[in-house]
Design a protein around this motif. Structure first.
Motif, PDB file in Angstrom:
ATOM      1  N   ALA A 185      31.163  -0.937  -1.122  1.00 51.28           N
ATOM      2  CA  ALA A 185      30.211  -2.032  -0.916  1.00 51.28           C
ATOM      3  C   ALA A 185      29.492  -2.364  -2.224  1.00 51.28           C
ATOM      4  CB  ALA A 185      29.201  -1.652   0.172  1.00 51.28           C
ATOM      5  N   ASP A 186      29.099  -1.354  -2.973  1.00 46.52           N
ATOM      6  CA  ASP A 186      28.459  -1.580  -4.275  1.00 46.52           C
ATOM      7  C   ASP A 186      29.383  -2.352  -5.208  1.00 46.52           C
ATOM      8  OD1 ASP A 186      25.858  -0.528  -4.110  1.00 46.52           O
ATOM      9  OD2 ASP A 186      26.560   1.522  -4.410  1.00 46.52           O
ATOM     10  N   GLU A 187      30.670  -1.989  -5.197  1.00 42.59           N
ATOM     11  CA  GLU A 187      31.637  -2.655  -6.075  1.00 42.59           C
ATOM     12  C   GLU A 187      31.831  -4.111  -5.667  1.00 42.59           C
ATOM     13  OE1 GLU A 187      35.043  -0.190  -5.610  1.00 42.59           O
ATOM     14  OE2 GLU A 187      34.266   1.430  -6.880  1.00 42.59           O
ATOM     15  N   VAL A 188      31.981  -4.353  -4.365  1.00 46.20           N
ATOM     16  CA  VAL A 188      32.236  -5.709  -3.864  1.00 46.20           C
ATOM     17  C   VAL A 188      31.013  -6.606  -4.054  1.00 46.20           C
ATOM     18  CG1 VAL A 188      32.615  -7.051  -1.749  1.00 46.20           C
ATOM     19  CG2 VAL A 188      34.013  -5.023  -2.215  1.00 46.20           C
ATOM     20  N   LEU A 245      21.684   6.285  -0.867  1.00 48.81           N
ATOM     21  CA  LEU A 245      22.229   7.325   0.009  1.00 48.81           C
ATOM     22  C   LEU A 245      21.863   8.718  -0.530  1.00 48.81           C
ATOM     23  CD1 LEU A 245      23.882   8.203   2.437  1.00 48.81           C
ATOM     24  CD2 LEU A 245      25.939   8.068   1.008  1.00 48.81           C
ATOM     25  N   LYS A 246      21.954   8.900  -1.837  1.00 47.10           N
ATOM     26  CA  LYS A 246      21.558  10.181  -2.432  1.00 47.10           C
ATOM     27  C   LYS A 246      20.095  10.473  -2.137  1.00 47.10           C
ATOM     28  CE  LYS A 246      24.859  10.102  -6.272  1.00 47.10           C
ATOM     29  NZ  LYS A 246      25.008  10.079  -7.756  1.00 47.10           N
ATOM     30  N   GLY A 284      25.626   0.206  -8.109  1.00 47.01           N
ATOM     31  CA  GLY A 284      25.395   1.539  -7.541  1.00 47.01           C
ATOM     32  C   GLY A 284      24.145   1.683  -6.698  1.00 47.01           C
ATOM     33  N   LEU A 285      23.511   0.566  -6.314  1.00 48.13           N
ATOM     34  CA  LEU A 285      22.254   0.633  -5.563  1.00 48.13           C
ATOM     35  C   LEU A 285      22.401   1.380  -4.249  1.00 48.13           C
ATOM     36  CD1 LEU A 285      19.319  -0.232  -4.911  1.00 48.13           C
ATOM     37  CD2 LEU A 285      20.285  -2.328  -3.931  1.00 48.13           C
TER      38      LEU A 285
END
Length: 267
Positions: A57-60, A71-72, A65-66
């Motif tokens: 999803a971050d890539e698309v 998630l981390k 990397g948000l």
């Protein structure tokens, strides 16, 4: 294990970003290799947040990397309350010391070793196992932080010899990883040889972290959780015990030679 408020924030951000990109759930699903119904389930909280899904999803969505970073954060905040002070001390440490009589320290575990150890708790679902593995591996990023000057670990030789037929392949990979880790100047690993039969470390594992202010924090794990140590008198005891087990252990070169010897004997 995730913090629910942060998990809700991730779902809300995912939906907002998807709509901003003018993508339906079906269209977005095709781009991230999930079905539209799976995307809907994630956004509604009916499906656990998935690291691979959020990475795609971050890539698309071009979010740099948000979503995976959130998630981390959710996984960290979802840790038990007794563990969070130690995680904070660990992240801010300039020096880390760890003694482990039964396992490879978490900061030095490979993914396969960590998964095998965590999976030995048969009360955990496979999803929970994978979440805990991900959290453990994420913690290892502190070893590359510029503020950390040294991480010194002492482990019993028995830890390295725990390799029956079903575990040997994992252990060989783990030993190779330990040897590679010790090549880094900030990491030092010392093996406490088997012929040291009685020593104070038999009382149990412990860790110590020194912050930028020069103060120390300790941590002792046990079957039902763990205890953060911050009283001066207790820290003095742990420091004394650290010096004792460290003095009994092999030097860095001898420890590496022992690990390489084990790998050769198994191959």
């Amino acid at each position: 294990m995730e913090s629910e408020p942060t998990a809700e924030l991730i779902r809300a951000q995912l939906r907002r970003l998807r709509l901003k990109a003018e993508l339906s759930q079906e269209e977005f699903g095709k781009l991230v290799h999930f079905s539209g119904s799976q995307v809907s389930a994630v956004e509604l909280g009916q499906r656990p947040l998935d690291r691979f899904f959020l990475k795609r999803a971050d890539e698309v969505l071009g979010t740099d990397g948000l979503l995976t970073s959130l998630l981390k954060l959710a996984e960290r905040d979802g840790q038990p309350s007794w563990f969070r002070p130690w995680l904070e001390a660990e992240r801010q440490a300039q020096q880390l010391r760890c003694y482990q009589p039964s396992l490879v320290p978490g900061l030095l575990q490979t993914e396969h070793y960590a998964r095998a150890i965590i999976r030995s708790d048969d009360t955990l679902s496979e999803d929970e196992v994978e979440k805990r593995v991900a959290v453990r591996l994420d913690r290892q990023s502190i070893l590359t932080q510029p503020d950390l000057t040294t991480f010194v670990a002492v482990i019993d030789e028995a830890v390295l010899r725990r390799a029956d037929e079903g575990f040997r392949g994992i252990m060989e990979q783990q030993l190779a990883h330990l040897v590679a880790c010790v090549d880094r100047s900030e990491v030092s690993l010392h093996v406490l040889p088997a012929d040291v039969s009685l020593h104070i470390g038999l009382a149990g594992p412990f860790s110590l972290a020194r912050g930028s202010d020069g103060g120390w924090v300790g941590y002792m794990g046990h079957q039902l959780g763990g205890t953060v140590i911050d009283k001066d008198e207790d820290l003095a005891v742990l420091q004394s015990r650290w010096e004792s087990v460290r003095s009994e252990a092999l030097c860095r070169r001898q420890s590496v030679d022992l690990m390489k010897g084990l790998m050769t004997s198994w191959s």
